[in-house]
Each structure stands twice: as structure tokens, then as C-alpha cells.
Design a protein around this motif. Structure first.
Motif: not given
Length: 298
Positions: A104-115
């Protein structure tokens, strides 16, 4: 930290806020969630200092964001805050499953996943809501961080440090390891407790059965007092691993039924003895770890 935002101000999120406040680790706590009544109660109890008017308001200038809502809501919450996440804001969660949360996080955050640093505090009570929150809930308890390859060490440490300020002990597992482990020692026991109470409640003489239920039944079924919504979501989120554990448990029950039907006392005794001794070793290990943590803190 100057500001943290908490989505879900009940037992888990509320206790996190109270612990950080008690430790003097945060200046301002903002609450967000579905229930205005719960947010108002959290404000009244001093768990939070303000109620967010929007996702943007919640995460603006926040050092840390904790998502302490049922796991099925994690993706929607992350999607709602993603456009407003500033550089330097770290997001974590308290969900009891991690594979679905990572997806879910990868889908929702995209390039901000590192946060986003996935987490799971191993603590709880059978009561729910802001009134259940206590400042010492996490003292001596484990918190698992299921860090992602994209996470920076400084962001991981910010999350770990916050939990340490709550009195917790940090452990690390991968998301996959986490879900296999907790299907066995957490998710299956909850399923069994709910099943037993539901079975008894549906019997025609349920009132009489509950009348005579005593401490053993209360201890075994305590976790069936937890949030049904939360555990429904956890069960479905970790379906594959939980089904494997349930199948293995059914095989054990079939074995026990066979021993009982054949009046095999030695066979039953062997299982009971192994279970008792294993539990004793486990309790001794817990007590030794708690003693070591206490001595280290002193």
C-alpha cells in the motif's frame, strides 16, 4: 521533536503520544482520524494538543507521522497525505501486518517511499479508544521495525528513537519474516479466542456456560475483547500465512482428538508435558530479558 501527527488516537496512537509527552520528547501533537468524537475525547484527555482540519494540516511541518489506524485504512491515509509530505517528515505505522502495508505504501507514496518506515509495537490491551491509552503501555515491550531498502539510516533512527523514548526495545525483521512470525504467535491466537467465545455464545445454554466460566476461560479469551474491526483487517491482510497456521493447528487438534478418543493417556501427557515445559522456558526467557533491560536502564 517539535511536532508529531497521529492518525488514530485510540489505545496505540494515544499511548504513543502520552509516552512521548511524558518523556518530554515532543512539543506539539496533532490528531487526525475518522471519528470526531474520539479526537475531541483525546483532546480533552490531553493526548493531543490539536485536531487536524485536513491531511495537509496534519502533516505540515511534522517531524514524525504515526498511522495507528486499522491496517485496511493505511493505504488511503498514505494516499491522502502523500501530496503534502515535506522533505524531512518521516512516516511510520503501527499495523500488525507488514506485507500489505508495504504494498500500500509503495502504491500511495511512489517516489516518497523512502520516507515511510514500517513498524509494529508488540503491545496492547483488550480495551480500545482514547480512554484506554496509557503512558507506560510500551515500557519493556518490543517494537519491530520492518525497514525498507529505500529507508535512510537517519529516518530509521528517528522512528526507533521515538519508540525508545516510550520505553520500548527495538527489533528488526523483514516484512515477510514479520508476517510469518506473527501469524503463528499473534494472529492465530486471536482467531482461536474469537472462535471459542463465539461458539459458546451461540449455544442454547450460553448464559449458564458464561455463569460458570472462571479465570482460566477469562485468561484464554482475554484477547477476544480486542477491536473486531482491527482483527478482521489483520486476518484478511495476512490471509496466506494465517491459513497455513490454522491448517497446522487443525492437524494438532485432530491428533489430540484421536488420543482422547482412544483414551491414550501417555500420548496426551506427552503433548501436555511438552507444552508446559516449552511455555516455562519461554516465560523464563522473558523474565530474564526484562531483568536485563531493567538493569541496563538503571
Amino acid at each position: 521533536m517539535k511536532k508529531i501527527a497521529i492518525f488514530g488516537v485510540g489505545l496505540i496512537g494515544g499511548s504513543f503520544a502520552l509516552a512521548l509527552k511524558q518523556a518530554g520528547a515532543v512539543q506539539h501533537v496533532v490528531g487526525a482520524g475518522r471519528s470526531l468524537a474520539s479526537l475531541q475525547r483525546a483532546l480533552q484527555l490531553g493526548i493531543i494538543d490539536a485536531i487536524a482540519t485536513s491531511p495537509a494540516d496534519a502533516v505540515a511541518d511534522a517531524d514524525l507521522v504515526l498511522i495507528a489506524a486499522p491496517v485496511a485504512q493505511t493505504g488511503a491515509i498514505l494516499a491522502s497525505i502523500a501530496p503534502y509530505l515535506q522533505i524531512g517528515t518521516v512516516v511510520t505505522d503501527a499495523g500488525s501486518t507488514k506485507g500489505d502495508v508495504e504494498a500500500s505504501a509503495r502504491l500511495a507514496l511512489g517516489t516518497k517511499i523512502s520516507q515511510f518506515v514500517p513498524g509494529h509495537p508488540i503491545a496492547g490491551r483488550e480495551s480500545n479508544g482514547p480512554d484506554a491509552a496509557i503512558a507506560n503501555l510500551y515500557v519493556g515491550k518490543k517494537v519491530v521495525l520492518a525497514t525498507l531498502p529505500e529507508n535512510g539510516q537517519a529516518d530509521i533512527e528517528r522512528v526507533a528513537s521515538a519508540w525508545r523514548q516510550c520505553g520500548a526495545v527495538i527489533h528488526q525483521l523483514s516484512c515477510a519474516q514479520h508476517d510469518v512470525v506473527f501469524a503463528s504467535v499473534s494472529h492465530l491466537p486471536h482467531l482461536l479466542a474469537y472462535a471459542l467465545v463465539d461458539d459458546i455464545a451461540n449455544k442454547p445454554h450460553a448464559d449458564m456456560l458464561f455463569q460458570y466460566a472462571a479465570s482460566g476461560f477469562r485468561d484464554f479469551t482475554r484477547i477476544a475483547g480486542s477491536s473486531p474491526e482491527m482483527w478482521r483487517d489483520i486476518s484478511l491482510a495476512n490471509q496466506e500465512a494465517l491459513l497455513q497456521e490454522l491448517d497446522a493447528y487443525q492437524l494438532k487438534l485432530t491428533q489430540l482428538r484421536g488420543l482422547l478418543a482412544s483414551r491414550d493417556g501417555p500420548g496426551l501427557d506427552a503433548i501436555y508435558q511438552n507444552a508446559q515445559q516449552s511455555r516455562h522456558r519461554w516465560i523464563c526467557a522473558i523474565e530474564a530479558a526484562e531483568k536485563q533491560n531493567k538493569e541496563g536502564g538503571d
